[in-house]
Scaffold this active site. Structure first.
Site, PDB file in Angstrom:
ATOM      1  N   CYS A   2       0.880  -1.173   0.000  1.00 63.23           N
ATOM      2  CA  CYS A   2       0.000   0.000   0.000  1.00 63.23           C
ATOM      3  C   CYS A   2       0.912   1.215   0.000  1.00 63.23           C
ATOM      4  CB  CYS A   2      -0.862   0.045   1.259  1.00 63.23           C
ATOM      5  SG  CYS A   2      -1.948  -1.361   1.415  1.00 63.23           S
ATOM      6  N   ARG A  27       2.129   1.305  -5.807  1.00 63.02           N
ATOM      7  CA  ARG A  27       2.269   0.355  -4.680  1.00 63.02           C
ATOM      8  C   ARG A  27       0.961  -0.369  -4.406  1.00 63.02           C
ATOM      9  NH1 ARG A  27       6.698   1.179  -1.509  1.00 63.02           N
ATOM     10  NH2 ARG A  27       5.650   0.152   0.203  1.00 63.02           N
ATOM     11  N   TRP A  75      -3.621  -1.847  -1.529  1.00 65.19           N
ATOM     12  CA  TRP A  75      -3.598  -3.147  -2.216  1.00 65.19           C
ATOM     13  C   TRP A  75      -4.209  -4.110  -1.213  1.00 65.19           C
ATOM     14  CZ3 TRP A  75      -1.231  -8.058  -1.822  1.00 65.19           C
ATOM     15  CH2 TRP A  75      -1.335  -8.832  -2.957  1.00 65.19           C
ATOM     16  N   ASN A  99       0.097   0.336   6.324  1.00 61.11           N
ATOM     17  CA  ASN A  99       0.625  -0.566   5.298  1.00 61.11           C
ATOM     18  C   ASN A  99       1.242  -1.737   6.044  1.00 61.11           C
ATOM     19  OD1 ASN A  99       1.744  -1.819   3.090  1.00 61.11           O
ATOM     20  ND2 ASN A  99       3.580  -0.537   3.079  1.00 61.11           N
ATOM     21  N   GLY A 100       0.779  -2.946   5.722  1.00 62.55           N
ATOM     22  CA  GLY A 100       1.328  -4.135   6.386  1.00 62.55           C
ATOM     23  C   GLY A 100       0.207  -5.104   6.739  1.00 62.55           C
ATOM     24  N   GLU A 478      12.097 -15.726 -17.166  1.00 60.59           N
ATOM     25  CA  GLU A 478      11.758 -14.313 -16.937  1.00 60.59           C
ATOM     26  C   GLU A 478      10.817 -13.821 -18.021  1.00 60.59           C
ATOM     27  OE1 GLU A 478      11.705 -12.186 -14.777  1.00 60.59           O
ATOM     28  OE2 GLU A 478      11.540 -10.265 -15.803  1.00 60.59           O
ATOM     29  N   LYS A 482       7.155 -11.909 -17.465  1.00 57.34           N
ATOM     30  CA  LYS A 482       6.886 -10.569 -18.019  1.00 57.34           C
ATOM     31  C   LYS A 482       5.608 -10.570 -18.840  1.00 57.34           C
ATOM     32  CE  LYS A 482       8.998  -7.882 -16.249  1.00 57.34           C
ATOM     33  NZ  LYS A 482       9.455  -8.782 -15.282  1.00 57.34           N
ATOM     34  N   GLU A 485       2.399 -11.224 -16.608  1.00 53.21           N
ATOM     35  CA  GLU A 485       1.989 -10.234 -15.602  1.00 53.21           C
ATOM     36  C   GLU A 485       1.477  -8.948 -16.222  1.00 53.21           C
ATOM     37  OE1 GLU A 485       4.906  -8.619 -12.923  1.00 53.21           O
ATOM     38  OE2 GLU A 485       6.527  -8.912 -14.344  1.00 53.21           O
ATOM     39  N   HIS A 501       8.935 -34.342 -23.442  1.00 55.98           N
ATOM     40  CA  HIS A 501       8.535 -35.215 -22.327  1.00 55.98           C
ATOM     41  C   HIS A 501       7.171 -34.844 -21.801  1.00 55.98           C
ATOM     42  CE1 HIS A 501      12.510 -37.015 -22.312  1.00 55.98           C
ATOM     43  NE2 HIS A 501      12.995 -35.794 -22.490  1.00 55.98           N
ATOM     44  N   LYS A 600       3.772  -3.122  -6.726  1.00 62.54           N
ATOM     45  CA  LYS A 600       5.202  -3.057  -7.012  1.00 62.54           C
ATOM     46  C   LYS A 600       6.032  -3.757  -5.946  1.00 62.54           C
ATOM     47  CE  LYS A 600       8.911  -1.936  -9.173  1.00 62.54           C
ATOM     48  NZ  LYS A 600       9.263  -2.721 -10.373  1.00 62.54           N
TER      49      LYS A 600
HETATM   50  C1  AGP Z   1       8.598  -8.415 -11.472  1.00 59.85           C
HETATM   51  O1  AGP Z   1       8.164  -8.017 -12.778  1.00 59.85           O
HETATM   52  C2  AGP Z   1       7.470  -8.574 -10.531  1.00 59.85           C
HETATM   53  N1  AGP Z   1       6.794  -7.348 -10.373  1.00 59.85           N
HETATM   54  C3  AGP Z   1       7.836  -9.265  -9.227  1.00 59.85           C
HETATM   55  O2  AGP Z   1       8.105 -10.607  -9.558  1.00 59.85           O
HETATM   56  C4  AGP Z   1       9.063  -8.736  -8.446  1.00 59.85           C
HETATM   57  O3  AGP Z   1      10.241  -9.004  -9.161  1.00 59.85           O
HETATM   58  C5  AGP Z   1       9.137  -9.492  -7.101  1.00 59.85           C
HETATM   59  O4  AGP Z   1       7.973  -9.186  -6.366  1.00 59.85           O
HETATM   60  C6  AGP Z   1      10.380  -9.159  -6.274  1.00 59.85           C
HETATM   61  O5  AGP Z   1      10.341  -7.793  -5.913  1.00 59.85           O
HETATM   62  P1  AGP Z   1      11.698  -7.130  -5.282  1.00 59.85           P
HETATM   63  O6  AGP Z   1      12.759  -7.252  -6.333  1.00 59.85           O
HETATM   64  O7  AGP Z   1      11.324  -5.728  -4.979  1.00 59.85           O
HETATM   65  O8  AGP Z   1      12.046  -7.940  -4.057  1.00 59.85           O
END
Ligand code: AGP
Length: 605
Positions: A2, A27, A75, A99-100, A478, A482, A485, A501, A600
């Protein structure tokens, strides 16, 4: 997860709060709200589901002389996305944002008979109700009493209706930074909401209670002793936190990668060799180490996979890459012979933070690669190598990923040199190539239009497969994340040799398969895997460094990379895969920077 902000000073606070929430919206953006202290009507609370722009509209007709207030963009963790569950939460004289996660909110509700005071489903409201119950006119005492009973993570900003012009704050684990400046005092989840007002700031110390007023910030520990935290200076300007003319933060950050890499690598090269003394990391850290464990989440963990591939191939040192949320509960086999490398862009990912703490409890030294200065993971590590990518605002991580890879490469070179596995000459040659990684990315960015055209061919696909071998397989992992998401297309990464397989059963007419083939020693193997999927009707996009392949039995489209040393092809491949995801999402008209269900920084478990 958040975004929180608090401001008190001489200026009208409503727009300051809402503008600040817009900076923090990455966030979390399920709902947003503000609370302000009006000199005549007391506490005013306005909150709305949806993005901050909806709140701005809803608050437009509020007339107030308030110069003190708090704001929150959510969030959702506890309770659905509703106006009632939105923060701030008010109970009696108390208004509060958080936040938390308060892990014992149910017990607190029962133990303190709070149920009747609650109207929402959130853990946060329980804290507001608890505070209001114990409050007898002294905010510091009430906060101290409540905080001692809380379990879990929290960054709290609190106002009491009978304390005009004053904001109180306290945190544990969840991030919060603050600054006092000549216009007043401000506090927020991170510096992007502060740099408009002050470049000097401090990290709010855990379990210390802050009192923000227009004249400054007073900090006391739980015993009432004054606290004076270290003042940090941000080298980001407001502009760098804006889009800089790009349509999305993500595209801006993809294009910032050459500079981000140079800013991360160059300060760590001296006389052509890797140099980490300015990071406070001396050779002894590597001399005693026998094995390496890398711990991270998401894209950061994928950067660790690339580092593993390089270290094991070149240094023959075993590297285990762990998903932080798994590592925490598997009683990992690490000890004082293990160097634990933690990667995190935000430095606040709670799974990664707790994994760091577990590694230290097991006697392992922790070296972290972090992008946000003064973040919790950075502060708790034994050693920190800051990456200098600048603020990464888009939820989908791009420049943080490539700078994490470059930092892993520097570490690999330093470890090899320190342990006598590579010569100075080999190290200098490696570093020369690494210093050129920015140029590799710049050269690849010239292919953006080709990549955009190819992205358009997969945007309607329900499923996409990425395949590769060795370091290319780590890139495909990766790539799949990408694309998933930000375009919401189901994507899967597969070791090219593993397809037959089972998974090849999913390949049918026109299923897109993006094959990454930059590693010469397995190139022919990958091409034979490509022929296998092509024979079953796949639509194949080949990402390779070789000449044009004009053979429809192999690929329907090809993205040719500049011919670079194989270990450095990752910088070109990364950009290609980021742009494929970006253009696909944009072609689908989706919110590239703020994809659904995501935030984020994942500061909840
Ligand atoms: C990456 O595109 C994602 N948003 C997510 O996987 C991110 O890399 C992951 O949450 C780790 O975040 P950090 O690097 O801030 O620890």
């Amino acid at each position: 997860m958040c975004g929180i902000i608090g401001f008190t000073g001489e200026l009208p606070v409503k727009d300051i709060l809402i503008d600040g929430l817009e900076q923090l919206e990455y966030r979390g953006y399920d709902s947003a709200g503000i609370a302000m202290l009006d000199s005549k009507t007391g506490l005013i609370v306005k909150k709305k589901t949806g993005k901050v722009s909806y709140l701005r509209e809803a608050a437009a007709d509020i007339e107030t002389d308030a110069t003190c207030g708090i704001g929150h963009t959510r969030w959702a963790t506890h309770g659905g996305v509703t106006d009632t569950n939105a923060h701030p939460h008010r109970c009696g004289k108390v208004a509060l944002i958080h936040n938390g996660i308060i892990e014992n909110y149910r017990e607190l509700t029962v133990e303190n008979g709070l149920k009747e005071k609650l109207v929402s489903e959130t853990d946060t409201e329980v804290v507001a109700a608890f505070l209001d119950k114990v409050y007898e006119g002294d905010p510091y005492q009430a906060i101290k009493k409540v905080v001692k009973k809380l379990a879990g993570s929290f960054a709290l900003c609190i106002m009491f209706e009978d304390h005009p012009g004053t904001i109180f704050a306290v945190r544990n684990v969840s991030p919060m930074v603050a600054a006092a400046f000549d216009g007043g005092s401000i506090i927020a989840s991170d510096i992007t909401a502060i740099i408009n007002y002050s470049k000097k700031y401090f990290v709010v110390p855990e379990y210390d209670i802050l009192t923000l007023s227009k004249d400054g910030i007073d900090i006391q520990d739980m015993k009432g002793n004054p606290v004076h935290p270290e003042i940090l200076e941000v080298n980001w300007d407001v502009k760098s936190a804006q889009k800089g003319g790009y349509p999305h933060f993500m595209l801006k950050e993809i294009y910032e990668q050459p500079d981000a890499l140079r800013n991360t690598v160059t300060p760590r090269v001296k006389n052509g060799l890797p140099y980490l003394l300015d990071d406070g990391i001396d050779d002894a850290v590597f001399e005693n180490m026998k094995n390496i464990t890398v711990v991270a989440c998401g894209t950061a963990m994928h950067a660790g996979l690339v580092g593993k591939a390089l270290i094991e191939a070149r240094l023959r040192i075993p590297v285990t890459v762990e998903i932080a949320s798994e590592f925490r509960y598997k009683d990992p086999i690490i000890d004082s012979d293990t160097l634990t490398i933690v990667l995190s862009q935000s430095g606040e990912t709670v799974d990664t933070l707790e994994a760091l703490r577990l590694a230290q409890r097991k006697g392992s030294k922790v070296l972290s690669l972090v992008n946000v200065k003064g973040s919790t993971i950075a502060r708790e590590s034994d050693y920190v190598m800051y990456t200098h990518a600048g603020p990464e605002i888009a939820v989908a991580s791009t420049k943080a990923y490539t700078v994490q890879i470059s930092a892993m490469y520097i570490l690999a070179c330093k470890i090899g040199l320190t342990k006598g596995i590579i010569s100075e000459e080999e190290a200098k040659s490696f570093i020369t190539e690494l210093l050129d990684a920015g140029a590799i990315i710049e050269d690849t960015l010239k292919r953006a239009d080709d990549i955009k055209r190819i992205a358009n061919t997969i945007k309607t696909a329900p499923d996409v497969f990425f395949i590769g071998r060795k370091i290319d397989y780590t890139m495909s992992v990766e790539a799949a994340l990408k694309l998933k998401e930000i375009s919401y297309i189901h994507a899967e990464a597969y070791a090219a040799g593993e397809l037959k397989h089972g998974t090849i059963a999913l390949i049918s007419e026109n299923v897109p398969v993006i094959a990454i083939a930059t590693q010469k020693d397995v190139y022919d193997k990958v091409i034979s895997n490509v022929r296998e999927v092509k024979a079953r009707g796949a639509y194949v996009i080949l990402v390779s460094m070789d000449d044009v392949i004009d053979d429809k039995k192999i690929c329907d489209a090809q993205i040719r990379l500049s011919d670079v040393k194989e270990e450095f092809s990752v910088f070109a491949t990364a950009v290609v895969l980021q742009l494929i995801a970006y253009y696909t999402s944009d072609a689908k008209g989706l919110d590239v920077d703020k994809p659904r269900n995501l935030a984020k920084s994942v500061t909840v478990e």
